[in-house]
Design a protein around this motif. Structure first.
Motif, PDB file in Angstrom:
ATOM      1  N   VAL A  13       0.838  -1.198   0.000  1.00 52.98           N
ATOM      2  CA  VAL A  13       0.000   0.000   0.000  1.00 52.98           C
ATOM      3  C   VAL A  13       0.876   1.252   0.000  1.00 52.98           C
ATOM      4  O   VAL A  13       1.944   1.295   0.610  1.00 52.98           O
ATOM      5  CB  VAL A  13      -0.944  -0.011   1.223  1.00 52.98           C
ATOM      6  CG1 VAL A  13      -0.176  -0.031   2.528  1.00 52.98           C
ATOM      7  CG2 VAL A  13      -1.891   1.184   1.192  1.00 52.98           C
ATOM      8  N   GLU A  14       0.420   2.266  -0.722  1.00 50.29           N
ATOM      9  CA  GLU A  14       1.115   3.555  -0.780  1.00 50.29           C
ATOM     10  C   GLU A  14       0.631   4.432   0.372  1.00 50.29           C
ATOM     11  O   GLU A  14      -0.579   4.647   0.543  1.00 50.29           O
ATOM     12  CB  GLU A  14       0.845   4.252  -2.118  1.00 50.29           C
ATOM     13  CG  GLU A  14       1.309   3.469  -3.341  1.00 50.29           C
ATOM     14  CD  GLU A  14       2.819   3.529  -3.529  1.00 50.29           C
ATOM     15  OE1 GLU A  14       3.496   4.186  -2.707  1.00 50.29           O
ATOM     16  OE2 GLU A  14       3.314   2.912  -4.490  1.00 50.29           O
ATOM     17  N   ARG A  40     -13.406   2.478   8.905  1.00 50.55           N
ATOM     18  CA  ARG A  40     -12.876   1.150   9.150  1.00 50.55           C
ATOM     19  C   ARG A  40     -11.664   0.893   8.244  1.00 50.55           C
ATOM     20  O   ARG A  40     -11.730   1.147   7.045  1.00 50.55           O
ATOM     21  CB  ARG A  40     -13.933   0.079   8.862  1.00 50.55           C
ATOM     22  CG  ARG A  40     -15.268   0.294   9.575  1.00 50.55           C
ATOM     23  CD  ARG A  40     -16.335  -0.653   9.035  1.00 50.55           C
ATOM     24  NE  ARG A  40     -17.627  -0.462   9.699  1.00 50.55           N
ATOM     25  CZ  ARG A  40     -18.745  -1.081   9.310  1.00 50.55           C
ATOM     26  NH1 ARG A  40     -18.718  -1.920   8.274  1.00 50.55           N
ATOM     27  NH2 ARG A  40     -19.873  -0.854   9.957  1.00 50.55           N
ATOM     28  N   VAL A  41     -10.587   0.390   8.828  1.00 50.14           N
ATOM     29  CA  VAL A  41      -9.399   0.006   8.062  1.00 50.14           C
ATOM     30  C   VAL A  41      -9.356  -1.510   8.024  1.00 50.14           C
ATOM     31  O   VAL A  41      -9.230  -2.162   9.061  1.00 50.14           O
ATOM     32  CB  VAL A  41      -8.110   0.575   8.678  1.00 50.14           C
ATOM     33  CG1 VAL A  41      -6.893   0.158   7.853  1.00 50.14           C
ATOM     34  CG2 VAL A  41      -8.201   2.102   8.768  1.00 50.14           C
ATOM     35  N   GLY A  51       3.341  -4.366   4.236  1.00 48.30           N
ATOM     36  CA  GLY A  51       4.514  -3.593   3.866  1.00 48.30           C
ATOM     37  C   GLY A  51       4.183  -2.407   2.985  1.00 48.30           C
ATOM     38  O   GLY A  51       3.154  -2.354   2.303  1.00 48.30           O
ATOM     39  N   THR A  52       5.080  -1.416   3.008  1.00 45.82           N
ATOM     40  CA  THR A  52       4.989  -0.237   2.152  1.00 45.82           C
ATOM     41  C   THR A  52       6.354  -0.011   1.503  1.00 45.82           C
ATOM     42  O   THR A  52       7.328  -0.698   1.811  1.00 45.82           O
ATOM     43  CB  THR A  52       4.606   1.012   2.952  1.00 45.82           C
ATOM     44  OG1 THR A  52       5.698   1.364   3.820  1.00 45.82           O
ATOM     45  CG2 THR A  52       3.353   0.764   3.789  1.00 45.82           C
ATOM     46  N   LYS A  53       6.439   0.992   0.620  1.00 46.19           N
ATOM     47  CA  LYS A  53       7.696   1.299  -0.057  1.00 46.19           C
ATOM     48  C   LYS A  53       8.653   2.118   0.799  1.00 46.19           C
ATOM     49  O   LYS A  53       9.823   2.285   0.447  1.00 46.19           O
ATOM     50  CB  LYS A  53       7.423   2.071  -1.347  1.00 46.19           C
ATOM     51  CG  LYS A  53       6.787   1.251  -2.460  1.00 46.19           C
ATOM     52  CD  LYS A  53       6.623   2.118  -3.689  1.00 46.19           C
ATOM     53  CE  LYS A  53       6.015   1.337  -4.844  1.00 46.19           C
ATOM     54  NZ  LYS A  53       5.836   2.198  -6.050  1.00 46.19           N
ATOM     55  N   VAL A  54       8.184   2.638   1.912  1.00 50.70           N
ATOM     56  CA  VAL A  54       8.989   3.609   2.658  1.00 50.70           C
ATOM     57  C   VAL A  54       9.516   3.042   3.975  1.00 50.70           C
ATOM     58  O   VAL A  54       9.912   3.802   4.856  1.00 50.70           O
ATOM     59  CB  VAL A  54       8.177   4.893   2.920  1.00 50.70           C
ATOM     60  CG1 VAL A  54       7.873   5.602   1.615  1.00 50.70           C
ATOM     61  CG2 VAL A  54       6.871   4.582   3.662  1.00 50.70           C
ATOM     62  N   ILE A  58       1.847  -0.993   7.881  1.00 50.50           N
ATOM     63  CA  ILE A  58       0.511  -0.548   8.283  1.00 50.50           C
ATOM     64  C   ILE A  58      -0.291  -1.785   8.635  1.00 50.50           C
ATOM     65  O   ILE A  58      -0.315  -2.758   7.876  1.00 50.50           O
ATOM     66  CB  ILE A  58      -0.180   0.246   7.157  1.00 50.50           C
ATOM     67  CG1 ILE A  58       0.629   1.504   6.821  1.00 50.50           C
ATOM     68  CG2 ILE A  58      -1.606   0.614   7.557  1.00 50.50           C
ATOM     69  CD1 ILE A  58       0.071   2.293   5.644  1.00 50.50           C
ATOM     70  N   THR A  59      -0.948  -1.743   9.784  1.00 55.37           N
ATOM     71  CA  THR A  59      -1.665  -2.919  10.270  1.00 55.37           C
ATOM     72  C   THR A  59      -3.169  -2.646  10.304  1.00 55.37           C
ATOM     73  O   THR A  59      -3.635  -1.843  11.116  1.00 55.37           O
ATOM     74  CB  THR A  59      -1.191  -3.311  11.676  1.00 55.37           C
ATOM     75  OG1 THR A  59       0.224  -3.526  11.659  1.00 55.37           O
ATOM     76  CG2 THR A  59      -1.886  -4.571  12.155  1.00 55.37           C
TER      77      THR A  59
END
Length: 320
Positions: A13-14, A40-41, A51-54, A58-59
């Protein structure tokens, strides 16, 4: 009304695109007159970090079952791939069948396409991915020139910041202009931008690599502010008009008139960005001659007026 918004996350995810969805729908702004929204996430495995690119993770706290009953299902951008989690694709289809509105930001549209939700639907994608998108989803009715497309229960946005435009548009559609303006004011962004993403597409000055016409193309670029009749160009290339026209199309992919117009628009963009020339001077230096002709061709090619383009992209204060 948007009472409940569910944001679906997958690996890769970005962060910015996820953040803008959170900013519009997930922040409590009831003090500013914005109706409360349950946010809601969701992910395939609640509690599992994504995982992300940075270099951060994020959970999502909720599973895909939290999409049930959501008025809006939002899909942020993520790393484009060949295959996507089947459970996520099923959940998106189920949400659409249940009557939810679906919104994608940037490459999030690839997830909607993979779920089969864009077949026969109007949509958009980032201008750098338009060929890839069209090849993967040939049944989608892609418009690569706009910032976002509202096709009823499916809204797709182009690049990163256009996700803000799409989110605020949806808020305006569902809750009215006053609510959308209140959110935009807190975010310090325009409630609504003009034009489309054509104004952000890079149009580099072409490399004149064609052997036979390279000197002529270079000369034309240096003399965009003068008129060029096909007969005069053919004479300079020492070719007959018919041979010149045929060879020009073969080597540039377009006609002399269209090539000149495109280069003059590019020159006008550069002048609007880098100088304080008035519109009449921009028209003269770019070869259009009159401001009216500049506005006509510029708006047709870029999607906004020269003045609007300057307000967005000028490197120095624009002339009043």
């Amino acid at each position: 009304m948007l009472n409940t918004v569910a944001c679906v996350l997958i690996d890769g995810v970005e962060t910015f695109e996820f953040g803008l969805i959170c900013e519009v729908f997930g922040v409590d702004r009831t003090a500013d007159g914005v109706p409360p929204i349950e946010f809601r996430v969701c992910g395939e495995e609640p509690g599992a970090p994504l995982g992300t690119k940075v270099g951060v993770t994020i959970t999502p706290s909720l599973g895909l079952d939290a999409l049930v009953g959501a008025d809006l299902v939002a899909v942020p951008a993520f790393t484009i791939r060949d295959e996507y989690p089947p459970a996520v694709l099923r959940a998106l289809r189920d949400a659409a069948d249940a009557g939810a509105t679906l919104l994608s930001v940037c490459s999030g549209g690839f997830l909607l396409g993979a779920a089969g939700l864009l077949d026969g639907r109007r949509c958009t994608a980032h201008w750098r991915e338009k060929e890839n998108f069209a090849e993967r989803f040939p049944l989608a009715r892609l418009d690569p020139d706009v910032l976002f497309v509202d096709d009823g229960n499916i809204i797709t946005s182009a690049g990163t910041a256009s996700g803000i435009d799409a989110c605020l548009h949806l808020v305006r559609r569902e809750h009215g202009s006053a609510v959308a303006t209140a959110i935009a004011r807190r975010m310090v962004v325009a409630p609504q931008r003009d034009g489309g993403q054509r104004q952000y597409v890079e149009l580099p000055v072409p490399d004149c690599t064609a052997d036979s016409l390279s000197p002529l193309l270079t000369w034309m670029l240096k003399h965009l502010d003068t008129e060029h009749a096909v007969a005069d160009l053919a004479r300079r290339a020492t070719l007959s008009e018919r041979t010149f026209a045929r060879r020009f199309v073969a080597e540039t992919g377009t006609t002399p008139h269209r090539w000149l117009t495109a280069q003059r628009v590019l020159r006008a963009r550069q002048l609007l960005e880098d100088t304080d020339f008035g519109i009449d001077d921009v028209a003269r230096h770019s070869g259009f001659g009159t401001a009216a002709l500049l506005r006509h061709h510029f708006n047709r090619a870029v999607g906004v007026t020269p003045n609007d383009y300057r307000r967005t992209f000028a490197h120095r204060p624009a002339e009043a």
